[in-house]
Scaffold this motif. Structure first.
Motif, PDB file in Angstrom:
ATOM      1  N   ASP A 150     -12.217 108.744  42.321  1.00  0.00           N
ATOM      2  CA  ASP A 150     -11.564 109.959  41.854  1.00  0.00           C
ATOM      3  C   ASP A 150     -12.465 111.175  42.062  1.00  0.00           C
ATOM      4  O   ASP A 150     -12.019 112.212  42.562  1.00  0.00           O
ATOM      5  N   TRP A 151     -13.745 111.034  41.707  1.00  0.00           N
ATOM      6  CA  TRP A 151     -14.662 112.168  41.842  1.00  0.00           C
ATOM      7  C   TRP A 151     -14.906 112.512  43.313  1.00  0.00           C
ATOM      8  O   TRP A 151     -14.868 113.674  43.709  1.00  0.00           O
ATOM      9  N   ILE A 152     -15.154 111.495  44.131  1.00  0.00           N
ATOM     10  CA  ILE A 152     -15.467 111.744  45.544  1.00  0.00           C
ATOM     11  C   ILE A 152     -14.278 112.345  46.270  1.00  0.00           C
ATOM     12  O   ILE A 152     -14.413 113.291  47.055  1.00  0.00           O
ATOM     13  N   ILE A 153     -13.080 111.815  46.041  1.00  0.00           N
ATOM     14  CA  ILE A 153     -11.896 112.326  46.715  1.00  0.00           C
ATOM     15  C   ILE A 153     -11.612 113.757  46.287  1.00  0.00           C
ATOM     16  O   ILE A 153     -11.272 114.616  47.106  1.00  0.00           O
ATOM     17  N   GLU A 154     -11.767 114.049  45.007  1.00  0.00           N
ATOM     18  CA  GLU A 154     -11.596 115.420  44.530  1.00  0.00           C
ATOM     19  C   GLU A 154     -12.622 116.344  45.179  1.00  0.00           C
ATOM     20  O   GLU A 154     -12.288 117.451  45.626  1.00  0.00           O
ATOM     21  N   ALA A 155     -13.889 115.893  45.233  1.00  0.00           N
ATOM     22  CA  ALA A 155     -14.950 116.738  45.778  1.00  0.00           C
ATOM     23  C   ALA A 155     -14.743 117.028  47.257  1.00  0.00           C
ATOM     24  O   ALA A 155     -14.851 118.186  47.696  1.00  0.00           O
ATOM     25  N   VAL A 156     -14.431 116.008  48.039  1.00  0.00           N
ATOM     26  CA  VAL A 156     -14.370 116.157  49.494  1.00  0.00           C
ATOM     27  C   VAL A 156     -13.008 116.673  49.952  1.00  0.00           C
ATOM     28  O   VAL A 156     -12.914 117.636  50.730  1.00  0.00           O
ATOM     29  N   ASP A 157     -11.929 116.037  49.486  1.00  0.00           N
ATOM     30  CA  ASP A 157     -10.604 116.331  50.021  1.00  0.00           C
ATOM     31  C   ASP A 157      -9.929 117.514  49.344  1.00  0.00           C
ATOM     32  O   ASP A 157      -9.034 118.128  49.936  1.00  0.00           O
ATOM     33  N   VAL A 158     -10.323 117.832  48.122  1.00  0.00           N
ATOM     34  CA  VAL A 158      -9.707 118.957  47.412  1.00  0.00           C
ATOM     35  C   VAL A 158     -10.618 120.176  47.420  1.00  0.00           C
ATOM     36  O   VAL A 158     -10.193 121.288  47.754  1.00  0.00           O
ATOM     37  N   ARG A 159     -11.890 119.985  47.098  1.00  0.00           N
ATOM     38  CA  ARG A 159     -12.812 121.119  46.962  1.00  0.00           C
ATOM     39  C   ARG A 159     -13.614 121.410  48.229  1.00  0.00           C
ATOM     40  O   ARG A 159     -14.364 122.384  48.278  1.00  0.00           O
ATOM     41  N   GLY A 160     -13.490 120.555  49.230  1.00  0.00           N
ATOM     42  CA  GLY A 160     -14.121 120.831  50.510  1.00  0.00           C
ATOM     43  C   GLY A 160     -15.622 120.620  50.555  1.00  0.00           C
ATOM     44  O   GLY A 160     -16.309 121.195  51.408  1.00  0.00           O
ATOM     45  N   ARG A 161     -16.168 119.778  49.679  1.00  0.00           N
ATOM     46  CA  ARG A 161     -17.606 119.494  49.722  1.00  0.00           C
ATOM     47  C   ARG A 161     -17.920 118.641  50.954  1.00  0.00           C
ATOM     48  O   ARG A 161     -17.131 117.788  51.363  1.00  0.00           O
ATOM     49  N   THR A 162     -19.091 118.855  51.525  1.00  0.00           N
ATOM     50  CA  THR A 162     -19.486 118.089  52.710  1.00  0.00           C
ATOM     51  C   THR A 162     -20.250 116.840  52.293  1.00  0.00           C
ATOM     52  O   THR A 162     -21.120 116.881  51.418  1.00  0.00           O
ATOM     53  N   LEU A 163     -19.915 115.734  52.932  1.00  0.00           N
ATOM     54  CA  LEU A 163     -20.498 114.430  52.619  1.00  0.00           C
ATOM     55  C   LEU A 163     -21.106 113.833  53.867  1.00  0.00           C
ATOM     56  O   LEU A 163     -20.481 113.814  54.932  1.00  0.00           O
ATOM     57  N   VAL A 164     -22.342 113.332  53.743  1.00  0.00           N
ATOM     58  CA  VAL A 164     -22.982 112.573  54.817  1.00  0.00           C
ATOM     59  C   VAL A 164     -23.512 111.270  54.228  1.00  0.00           C
ATOM     60  O   VAL A 164     -23.725 111.167  53.020  1.00  0.00           O
ATOM     61  N   VAL A 165     -23.718 110.296  55.094  1.00  0.00           N
ATOM     62  CA  VAL A 165     -24.174 108.976  54.647  1.00  0.00           C
ATOM     63  C   VAL A 165     -25.415 108.580  55.425  1.00  0.00           C
ATOM     64  O   VAL A 165     -25.407 108.602  56.665  1.00  0.00           O
ATOM     65  N   HIS A 166     -26.478 108.245  54.709  1.00  0.00           N
ATOM     66  CA  HIS A 166     -27.680 107.720  55.354  1.00  0.00           C
ATOM     67  C   HIS A 166     -27.389 106.293  55.804  1.00  0.00           C
ATOM     68  O   HIS A 166     -26.884 105.483  55.024  1.00  0.00           O
ATOM     69  N   PRO A 167     -27.697 105.944  57.043  1.00  0.00           N
ATOM     70  CA  PRO A 167     -27.292 104.635  57.563  1.00  0.00           C
ATOM     71  C   PRO A 167     -28.099 103.452  57.030  1.00  0.00           C
ATOM     72  O   PRO A 167     -27.684 102.305  57.201  1.00  0.00           O
ATOM     73  N   GLU A 168     -29.235 103.707  56.371  1.00  0.00           N
ATOM     74  CA  GLU A 168     -30.042 102.604  55.852  1.00  0.00           C
ATOM     75  C   GLU A 168     -29.540 102.172  54.471  1.00  0.00           C
ATOM     76  O   GLU A 168     -29.030 102.995  53.704  1.00  0.00           O
ATOM     77  N   PRO A 169     -29.712 100.889  54.118  1.00  0.00           N
ATOM     78  CA  PRO A 169     -29.389 100.457  52.752  1.00  0.00           C
ATOM     79  C   PRO A 169     -30.499 100.908  51.801  1.00  0.00           C
ATOM     80  O   PRO A 169     -31.614 100.382  51.843  1.00  0.00           O
ATOM     81  N   LEU A 170     -30.204 101.869  50.942  1.00  0.00           N
ATOM     82  CA  LEU A 170     -31.215 102.473  50.080  1.00  0.00           C
ATOM     83  C   LEU A 170     -31.040 102.115  48.603  1.00  0.00           C
ATOM     84  O   LEU A 170     -31.747 102.643  47.753  1.00  0.00           O
ATOM     85  N   ALA A 171     -30.091 101.223  48.302  1.00  0.00           N
ATOM     86  CA  ALA A 171     -29.878 100.784  46.924  1.00  0.00           C
ATOM     87  C   ALA A 171     -29.430  99.334  46.941  1.00  0.00           C
ATOM     88  O   ALA A 171     -29.053  98.788  47.991  1.00  0.00           O
ATOM     89  N   VAL A 172     -29.476  98.715  45.769  1.00  0.00           N
ATOM     90  CA  VAL A 172     -29.004  97.340  45.601  1.00  0.00           C
ATOM     91  C   VAL A 172     -27.921  97.352  44.530  1.00  0.00           C
ATOM     92  O   VAL A 172     -28.139  97.843  43.412  1.00  0.00           O
ATOM     93  N   TRP A 173     -26.763  96.834  44.888  1.00  0.00           N
ATOM     94  CA  TRP A 173     -25.641  96.730  43.952  1.00  0.00           C
ATOM     95  C   TRP A 173     -25.572  95.275  43.491  1.00  0.00           C
ATOM     96  O   TRP A 173     -25.183  94.401  44.240  1.00  0.00           O
ATOM     97  N   ASN A 174     -25.976  95.041  42.258  1.00  0.00           N
ATOM     98  CA  ASN A 174     -25.973  93.692  41.701  1.00  0.00           C
ATOM     99  C   ASN A 174     -24.607  93.398  41.085  1.00  0.00           C
ATOM    100  O   ASN A 174     -24.171  94.077  40.155  1.00  0.00           O
ATOM    101  N   VAL A 175     -23.938  92.377  41.595  1.00  0.00           N
ATOM    102  CA  VAL A 175     -22.578  92.058  41.170  1.00  0.00           C
ATOM    103  C   VAL A 175     -22.525  90.607  40.717  1.00  0.00           C
ATOM    104  O   VAL A 175     -23.169  89.737  41.293  1.00  0.00           O
ATOM    105  N   GLY A 176     -21.768  90.352  39.653  1.00  0.00           N
ATOM    106  CA  GLY A 176     -21.546  88.983  39.219  1.00  0.00           C
ATOM    107  C   GLY A 176     -22.192  88.625  37.907  1.00  0.00           C
ATOM    108  O   GLY A 176     -21.909  87.575  37.333  1.00  0.00           O
TER     109      GLY A 176
END
Length: 273
Positions: A150-176
């Motif tokens: 919800d926040w990202i879509i509002e920021a980028v698609d509604v408010r026109g904020r620019t988004l870029v993505v660093h191609p390296e894995p810089l975090a760990v998402w622990n699931v389970g």
């Protein structure tokens, strides 16, 4: 480093008090009001130009902030995300497999997936680095599900904020380790979110959300009236042939069987369809 404790938590408070570092600030809320409020409080307390988020069960790589700030300043982006390591009992995977392209609709990127397997597209909160001025202007909304999207879509698609993505894995998402809001099986919050965001989302994004996010929440129950409702929605949205194939797979192939197929594809090094 600002740690916002979402409601009284003596054990967390005691552990943090063992850390003697003037750079650490701890703010314990008098009552639990959810992750969105905790993030917004942290933004209010922050003083820098950039704010990065870290959920309590995730991890950052040591170079995450430095690499993202360099990329953000060089590209003059408003939001910098990154790939991550998805860590589950089945092992580690690098997600997303397909990166967001600058200028692309965030809703289409996140929801108009080409395949069924998780990890094709992803913008996860613990990877985000955001200019604080934008977070002050657009706080997170307290929603039972899909707060991040919800926040990202509002920021980028509604408010026109620019988004870029660093191609390296810089975090760990622990699931389970435990069930979160995003893994609960109540479909009502997802239906409500879709209805509230229809004007923002393209037809392709809406149909993708229906098939990839809502349909699997019904599990083995699979009420016929719900399938009929989803079919009516897809007809109205003029869904692509790919989406109808996805619906057949998500609705009629048991989740356990889909998981077995994905595991076999991972072992063979093949990307799932």
């Amino acid at each position: 480093m600002i740690v916002v404790i979402d409601g009284p938590d003596p054990d967390t408070r005691a552990r943090l008090q063992q850390i003697s570092d003037p750079r650490l600030r701890v703010h314990e809320l008098p009552e639990s009001r959810g992750g969105a409020n905790a993030r917004n409080v942290g933004v209010q307390l922050a003083g820098g130009d950039w704010v990065a988020f870290l959920d309590d069960d995730d991890e950052w790589m040591p170079e995450k902030l430095r690499k993202q700030i360099i990329k953000g300043e060089r590209t003059r982006a408003d939001i910098v995300a990154s790939r991550l390591i998805f860590r589950s009992p089945r092992g580690d995977e690098v997600w997303p497999r397909r990166l967001y392209e600058p200028g692309q609709s965030a809703g289409d990127y996140l929801l108009n997936r080409r395949g069924l397997a998780m990890g094709e597209t992803l913008l996860q909160t613990s990877t985000l680095l955001v200019r604080r001025e934008h977070l002050l202007a657009q706080p997170f909304r307290a929603l039972p599900r899909h707060q991040d999207w919800d926040w990202i879509i509002e920021a980028v698609d509604v408010r026109g904020r620019t988004l870029v993505v660093h191609p390296e894995p810089l975090a760990v998402w622990n699931v389970g380790a435990h069930e979160s809001v995003s893994t609960s099986k109540n479909p009502e919050p997802s239906w409500n979110w879709l209805h509230a965001r229809r004007k923002v989302l393209s037809r392709a994004a809406q149909s993708g959300f229906l098939v990839i996010q809502i349909a699997p929440l019904y599990g083995e129950k699979q009420p016929r009236e719900v399938l009929a409702q989803i079919v009516r929605e897809l007809v109205a949205l003029r869904a692509s042939p790919r989406r109808w194939v996805q619906l057949l797979a998500m609705w009629f192939v048991p989740q356990s069987r889909r998981q077995q197929l994905r595991a076999a594809l991972r072992r063979s090094g093949t990307t799932s369809p």
